[in-house]
Write an enzyme that holds these catalytic residues in place. Structure first.
Site, PDB file in Angstrom:
ATOM      1  N   ASP A  62     -40.707 115.110 -61.280  1.00 18.88           N
ATOM      2  CA  ASP A  62     -41.855 114.612 -60.258  1.00 18.88           C
ATOM      3  C   ASP A  62     -42.708 113.796 -60.830  1.00 18.88           C
ATOM      4  OD1 ASP A  62     -43.647 114.383 -57.983  1.00 18.88           O
ATOM      5  OD2 ASP A  62     -44.035 116.716 -58.142  1.00 18.88           O
ATOM      6  N   PHE A  94     -45.918 105.503 -45.947  1.00 21.31           N
ATOM      7  CA  PHE A  94     -45.968 106.143 -44.742  1.00 21.31           C
ATOM      8  C   PHE A  94     -45.442 105.363 -43.779  1.00 21.31           C
ATOM      9  CE2 PHE A  94     -49.139 108.267 -47.303  1.00 21.31           C
ATOM     10  CZ  PHE A  94     -49.634 109.522 -46.570  1.00 21.31           C
ATOM     11  N   TYR A 193     -49.661 100.666 -49.136  1.00 22.27           N
ATOM     12  CA  TYR A 193     -48.284 100.681 -49.869  1.00 22.27           C
ATOM     13  C   TYR A 193     -48.322  99.236 -50.606  1.00 22.27           C
ATOM     14  CZ  TYR A 193     -43.269 100.173 -50.493  1.00 22.27           C
ATOM     15  OH  TYR A 193     -41.861 100.096 -51.043  1.00 22.27           O
TER      16      TYR A 193
END
Length: 276
Positions: A62, A94, A193
């Protein structure tokens, strides 16, 4: 300790990451590690490759969790004495219609895509063996995101002298500016992003420069790349490339032959160096 060459692909239980692992299983002469946050999803992905007659290994990772990154680092150090190929693919985005407040989107996106990737590099780059290959997966959106930045920010990001500390300060400032709702006034574009991937691309240039300064004789090649618009959960079903096609440039960079002296510190799309 094993002398077998080893490759690691972050965030690779699906999408482009999975396609990169598949291609490396076919072409890389060593052990290939598929990594995922979720152990069961990662193991399912390994089983899927097994059904295709391909052998990938699994390790939990992770990139938002420093302990998880360090556990992988220690494992690679103990079992292989280092690392030959690292593909930093893990990332989040997103959806366009997501109603999450922009400041939250900025913080969450930068945490994974920039700061998480940077942490992986901080821990794993020292382990990369001579003639190693490092690929940081960026995005086609960096061009429009960079154009959306003020001239001052563009100059900073394009500078050949920008340091990692300066870049970290800029990425942190973006998140803080979104929280104060002043990011546009401060010259930032409206894409968390895009900013995160500008960060990854500039970080790659800085890392390549550092390798030149500190490990010139090790012939390590490090680049960023854009896989293109790929049909994944992230980009949606209308994208033009399949995941296997999206994996082509990252895999090309991961498998650059040992006598290659470049590309290094570049940004590539369709296996071609881009100026941006």
């Amino acid at each position: 300790m094993s002398n077998t060459p080893v490759a690691v692909v972050t965030g690779s239980n699906k999408g482009i990451g999975f396609a990169i692992v598949r291609a490396l299983c076919k072409q890389f002469p060593g052990d290939v590690y598929l990594t995922a946050r979720d152990t069961s999803r990662g193991q399912e992905a390994v089983a899927k490759l097994q059904e295709e007659g391909l052998r990938a290994l699994f390790h939990q990772l992770d990139i938002d969790d420093l302990q998880s990154i360090r556990a992988l680092r220690n494992f690679l150090k103990e079992k292989y004495g280092g690392l030959n190929v690292l593909v930093n693919n893990a990332g989040i985005a997103f959806k366009v219609k997501d109603t999450t407040p922009f400041a939250v989107q900025a913080e969450v996106t930068l945490k994974t895509n920039f700061f998480g990737t940077r942490n992986v590099c901080t821990e794993l780059l020292p382990l990369v063996k001579p003639y190693g290959r490092v690929v940081n997966v960026s995005s086609m959106v960096i061009n429009s995101a960079l154009r959306g930045c003020s001239q001052e920010l563009q100059q900073k990001f394009r500078s050949d002298m920008i340091t990692e500390d300066e870049l970290v300060k800029l990425m942190t400032k973006f998140v803080e500016d979104t929280k104060k709702s002043v990011h546009e006034k401060e010259g930032w574009p409206n894409t968390a992003y895009g900013v995160s991937k500008i960060g990854v691309t500039v970080l790659s240039k800085i890392q390549a420069r550092m390798l030149n300064e500190k490990r010139k004789g090790d012939h390590i090649l490090l680049n960023s790349c854009c896989p293109g618009w790929v049909r994944t959960d992230m980009a949606g079903p209308n994208a033009t490339k399949s995941p296997d096609e999206g994996a082509e440039t990252p895999v090309y960079l991961a498998l650059l032959p040992s006598d290659a002296d470049g590309p290094h510190g570049q940004h590539l799309s369709d296996k071609t160096v881009q100026t941006w």
